[in-house]
Motif scaffolding. Sequence first.
Motif, PDB file in Angstrom:
ATOM      1  N   HIS A 121      19.688 -88.818 160.169  1.00 52.45           N
ATOM      2  CA  HIS A 121      19.241 -88.982 158.786  1.00 52.45           C
ATOM      3  C   HIS A 121      19.754 -90.302 158.216  1.00 52.45           C
ATOM      4  N   LYS A 174      15.951 -98.904 158.220  1.00 50.11           N
ATOM      5  CA  LYS A 174      14.889 -99.421 157.353  1.00 50.11           C
ATOM      6  C   LYS A 174      15.461-100.355 156.278  1.00 50.11           C
ATOM      7  N   LYS A 194      17.420 -99.527 153.822  1.00 46.51           N
ATOM      8  CA  LYS A 194      17.340 -98.897 152.491  1.00 46.51           C
ATOM      9  C   LYS A 194      18.649 -98.235 152.070  1.00 46.51           C
ATOM     10  N   ARG A 226      23.595 -86.717 154.696  1.00 46.25           N
ATOM     11  CA  ARG A 226      22.998 -87.961 155.203  1.00 46.25           C
ATOM     12  C   ARG A 226      23.884 -88.446 156.343  1.00 46.25           C
ATOM     13  N   GLU A 228      18.156 -93.404 160.061  1.00 44.53           N
ATOM     14  CA  GLU A 228      16.772 -93.651 159.644  1.00 44.53           C
ATOM     15  C   GLU A 228      16.736 -94.524 158.376  1.00 44.53           C
ATOM     16  N   ILE A 229      17.623 -94.216 157.449  1.00 43.94           N
ATOM     17  CA  ILE A 229      17.652 -94.983 156.191  1.00 43.94           C
ATOM     18  C   ILE A 229      18.244 -96.376 156.444  1.00 43.94           C
ATOM     19  N   GLY A 258      24.283 -88.874 160.894  1.00 40.39           N
ATOM     20  CA  GLY A 258      23.570 -89.011 162.164  1.00 40.39           C
ATOM     21  C   GLY A 258      22.198 -89.624 162.010  1.00 40.39           C
TER      22      GLY A 258
END
Lengths: 485, 102
Positions: free
Chosen positions: A412, A419, A421, A408, A415-416, A410
């Motif tokens: 990846h 958001k 999350k 998880r 993105e989380i 860069g």
Amino acid sequence: MKVQEWMDSIVKEEENEKFLEGGRDFINDEEIEKLLQKNRNPEPQRVRDIIAKSLSLERLEPEETATLLNVEDEELWEEMYRAGGEIKRSVYGDRIVTFAPLYCSNFCVNNCQYCGFRRENDLQKRHRLTLEEVRKETEVLVSLGHKRLVVVYGEHPISDADYIASTIQTIYDTKVGNGEIRRVNVNAAPMDVARYKILKEVGIGTFQVFQETYHHETYRRLHPSGIKSNYQWRLYALHRAQEAGIDDVAIGALFGLYDWKFEVMGLLYHTIDLEKHFAGVGPHTISFPRLEPAVNTPLVEETKYRVSDRDFKRLVTVIRLSVPYTGMILTAREPAHIRRDVIPVGCTQIDASTRIGIGAYSDSQSEQELERQQFQIGDPRSLDEVIRELAQMGYITSFCTADYRCGRTGEHFMEIAKKGKIHYFCIPNAILTFKEYLEDYASPQTKEIGEKVIQEHLSSLKDGIKPKVEEYLQRIEKGERDLRV
Amino acid sequence: MKETYEFEKWIKQIEEKVQGLYREEKLGVIAEEIYSRYGVRVWFSEILGKRWSHIAGWGGYDPTPIHQILLSPRYGVTIGGDEIPEAEREALLSFIKKELPN
């Protein structure tokens, strides 16, 4: 290789060219000054609209950040402080990641007027740790309970990319009982793509380069010689790092060199430009150290841009609101009472048990020795004391390094995080690594309050993951380590 | 028997689909295919010391117990959950290993 020869081999302007627009970099001093001027005395409703945008985890535009920086109304600031804390909780949860700095070498070819390591500072005692000394320093840090380090180096041929890579490998190879360092972040001088690739191979965490000041003229004046006198080489350091495949990078500014509002704008423009060139992947963290006294460094006392405690809290808040999804590092440069006050407005990482003298962890000296430090630290408390206080404030201390050890990273990770999350992962892993700390290293008092905090945080977990975390906690009590989701 | 045939056909289809693609694209397609078939999130990483550096694929927003599997000294895959049947899992991993750059 001679020092001058080495210096001449470092800068490769052609590696920056693709990022420049018409030969210009992304910091337009006039435009920033104009935005700060234009957005004076903002309407409260406009400010509240911007706060609402931050709360929806959207990055702000420069004009919006300039507006927040110009707020004078104390009530609006209170709203912004609350919003900062809310954003931090919503993205990362009530957890604080903890690390320790490890200074490996203070030889430097540069002459930064505010820095104790500068070449012309004759009162600085110079030393580069041998790999055996790196191992000893690491053993002390592991014995305290640390899992994350940031390693720091002056810019010099004897601490080049190969040396840095060797020290990182030594750190990763060092084990003490159940303990080991699981993530090494790096604070070192800008490099070319080829040298970054050497660091990438040894598996670094985040690569940090702080611009110090984004103001061109101030930068020029404060960096009169050495490689660091090249503003653009430094400004695009992390673009080149990303080009080399290092996808977690970190930015920062040294507050006190120029107007703090300008520097916050600089950090935002830096974020925007990284996101523009690298598929939305901006800085993993932002740091905002304040200038601190250093041996034989009068500039620190003379600066007219010293940042007051009130303005410091404000600037941290505006950074939090401007880039809601990025980690924020509050270092032990700040004294304990400032950290207590500022952590709640949105910080995500702090250092603890900090010693910044070269070789200072493994020697018997308990006082700071300024002549082998870059600056003076404000919070010398032990890791256990800091963790206990964080627990009293309701925070769980995280030693989690799971994300970067399971891919998880860069894009990846971003993105989380964008958001909002990431706390779904951070909180379970924070609980598990905190439990490891309590089992292996904590004092009885810290263990007692720590266990209570774990129970409080367990109740906030999503139903799908809670039983697994409870099972893992039991397994940690029985001696297993490094369990994660 | 029918299931084995169907699985092999699916692998064959992916093989054709990823032919000539770059590493990132190829692994991205494989991750999507796995998600479509099993509802399982997987993502691929380049292994650099302790770091698993993301290449392709996507882990979703919900934390689940993860399995990290070495595909080669240089590459690894992280699988969220246990929904891939054991029998297909091994064959799938063999196929992925074959598709990785040397």
